[in-house]
Design a protein around this motif. Structure first.
Motif, PDB file in Angstrom:
ATOM      1  N   MET A   1       0.834  -1.178   0.000  1.00  9.91           N
ATOM      2  CA  MET A   1       0.000   0.000   0.000  1.00  9.91           C
ATOM      3  C   MET A   1       0.875   1.236   0.000  1.00  9.91           C
ATOM      4  N   THR A   5       4.520   1.780   1.792  1.00  9.26           N
ATOM      5  CA  THR A   5       5.713   2.092   1.003  1.00  9.26           C
ATOM      6  C   THR A   5       6.402   3.323   1.545  1.00  9.26           C
ATOM      7  N   LYS A   9       9.402   1.920   3.686  1.00 16.54           N
ATOM      8  CA  LYS A   9      10.465   1.734   2.704  1.00 16.54           C
ATOM      9  C   LYS A   9      11.154   3.062   2.393  1.00 16.54           C
ATOM     10  N   ALA A  97       7.548  -9.401  -0.190  1.00 15.61           N
ATOM     11  CA  ALA A  97       6.403  -8.476  -0.173  1.00 15.61           C
ATOM     12  C   ALA A  97       5.999  -8.256   1.271  1.00 15.61           C
ATOM     13  N   CYS A  98       5.235  -7.221   1.522  1.00 13.38           N
ATOM     14  CA  CYS A  98       4.710  -6.999   2.872  1.00 13.38           C
ATOM     15  C   CYS A  98       3.811  -8.175   3.248  1.00 13.38           C
ATOM     16  N   PRO A 102      -2.265  -6.764  -0.259  1.00 13.83           N
ATOM     17  CA  PRO A 102      -3.513  -7.183  -0.912  1.00 13.83           C
ATOM     18  C   PRO A 102      -3.303  -7.713  -2.327  1.00 13.83           C
ATOM     19  N   CYS A 194       7.328  -6.013  -5.898  1.00 15.20           N
ATOM     20  CA  CYS A 194       7.101  -4.645  -5.450  1.00 15.20           C
ATOM     21  C   CYS A 194       8.461  -4.083  -5.074  1.00 15.20           C
ATOM     22  N   ARG A 200       3.199  -1.518  -6.272  1.00 15.80           N
ATOM     23  CA  ARG A 200       2.062  -1.939  -7.101  1.00 15.80           C
ATOM     24  C   ARG A 200       0.817  -1.104  -6.831  1.00 15.80           C
TER      25      ARG A 200
HETATM   26  S1  SF4 Z   1       4.285  -5.384  -1.176  1.00 11.69           S
HETATM   27 FE1  SF4 Z   1       2.114  -4.842  -1.371  1.00 11.69          FE
HETATM   28  S2  SF4 Z   1       1.562  -3.814   0.549  1.00 11.69           S
HETATM   29 FE2  SF4 Z   1       3.791  -3.844   0.382  1.00 11.69          FE
HETATM   30  S3  SF4 Z   1       4.289  -1.867  -0.567  1.00 11.69           S
HETATM   31 FE3  SF4 Z   1       4.142  -3.389  -2.213  1.00 11.69          FE
HETATM   32  S4  SF4 Z   1       2.014  -3.237  -2.916  1.00 11.69           S
HETATM   33 FE4  SF4 Z   1       2.126  -2.226  -0.927  1.00 11.69          FE
END
Ligand code: SF4
Length: 212
Positions: A1, A5, A9, A97-98, A102, A194, A200
């Motif tokens: 989300m 991010t 991040k 990924a987190c 979703p 991602c 994403r």
């Molecule tokens: S892995 Fe999914 S929740 Fe995490 S930053 Fe990327 S799109 Fe967002």
């Protein structure tokens, strides 16, 4: 989300880059001084290779310029990377990924449930907690219209049909190029990766909502 991010991040990366350059916030970083960050975008996802847009932080994408790809072209694909990792003893390297992303495929949810029970419990709890939207948004008079779910079925995560193998997963299994690749790795391919500067969620709605 996008919020994850930016909070988890981008902010830490920017903080560390400034630290390394010797100009921690709020000192201005002099023009012309920059840190270079290497991001592992493979050729199949070259459209995700984006610059940071920050003057003191430049992105480099080394995988896009490597020789030795199976098809002889410049840059490595995800399969080239997997082949290299396997050859060097890394048997399974799923995408990162987190936990509560979703965009997870059914295969990714299954792996979380079956192999990382604590993280799965976290994701289930998070999914339940977002049903009525964001607490701060609600308090500020911007309530969520409908309900939010992590899984596209719009069911609570622990009741969602994650054991269903999607048609995309079947197609991938049938075009198995490397017999030695574990199913888990193949299944993983139905979701794009991602990265910090190409989340994403910038391209699609990131939480599945159901109208009230
Ligand atoms: S892995 Fe999914 S929740 Fe995490 S930053 Fe990327 S799109 Fe967002």
């Amino acid at each position: 989300m996008q919020r994850s991010t930016s909070e988890y991040k981008l902010k830490p990366i920017k903080r560390q880059a400034r630290q390394l350059l010797g100009y921690p916030h709020p000192k201005p970083v002099p023009r012309g001084l920059h840190a270079e960050q290497w991001i592992g975008i493979s050729r199949d996802e070259f459209h995700r290779a984006k610059d940071s847009g920050i003057q003191y932080l430049r992105s480099a994408f080394p995988l896009l310029h490597l020789d030795g790809a199976a098809d002889g072209r410049e840059g490595w694909t995800r399969d080239d990377c997997l082949r290299y990792l396997r050859a060097n003893g890394w048997a399974s390297t799923p995408k990162s990924a987190c936990i509560g992303c979703p965009f997870h495929s059914n295969a990714q949810w299954r792996r979380l449930r079956d192999e990382q029970p604590e993280e799965w419990a976290d994701a289930v709890a998070f999914d339940a907690a977002i049903r009525a939207g964001n607490a701060r948004g609600n308090a500020m008079g911007k309530p969520l219209l409908g309900e939010a779910y992590l899984h596209r079925s719009r069911r609570p995560l622990d009741q969602a049909p994650i054991d269903r193998v999607t048609s995309h997963e079947w197609a991938q299994r049938q075009t198995d190029i490397f017999a030695q690749i574990a199913d888990a790795e193949l299944d993983d391919n139905d979701a794009e990766g991602c990265s910090p500067w190409s989340c994403r969620s910038e391209e699609t709605t990131h939480v599945h909502r159901e109208s009230a």
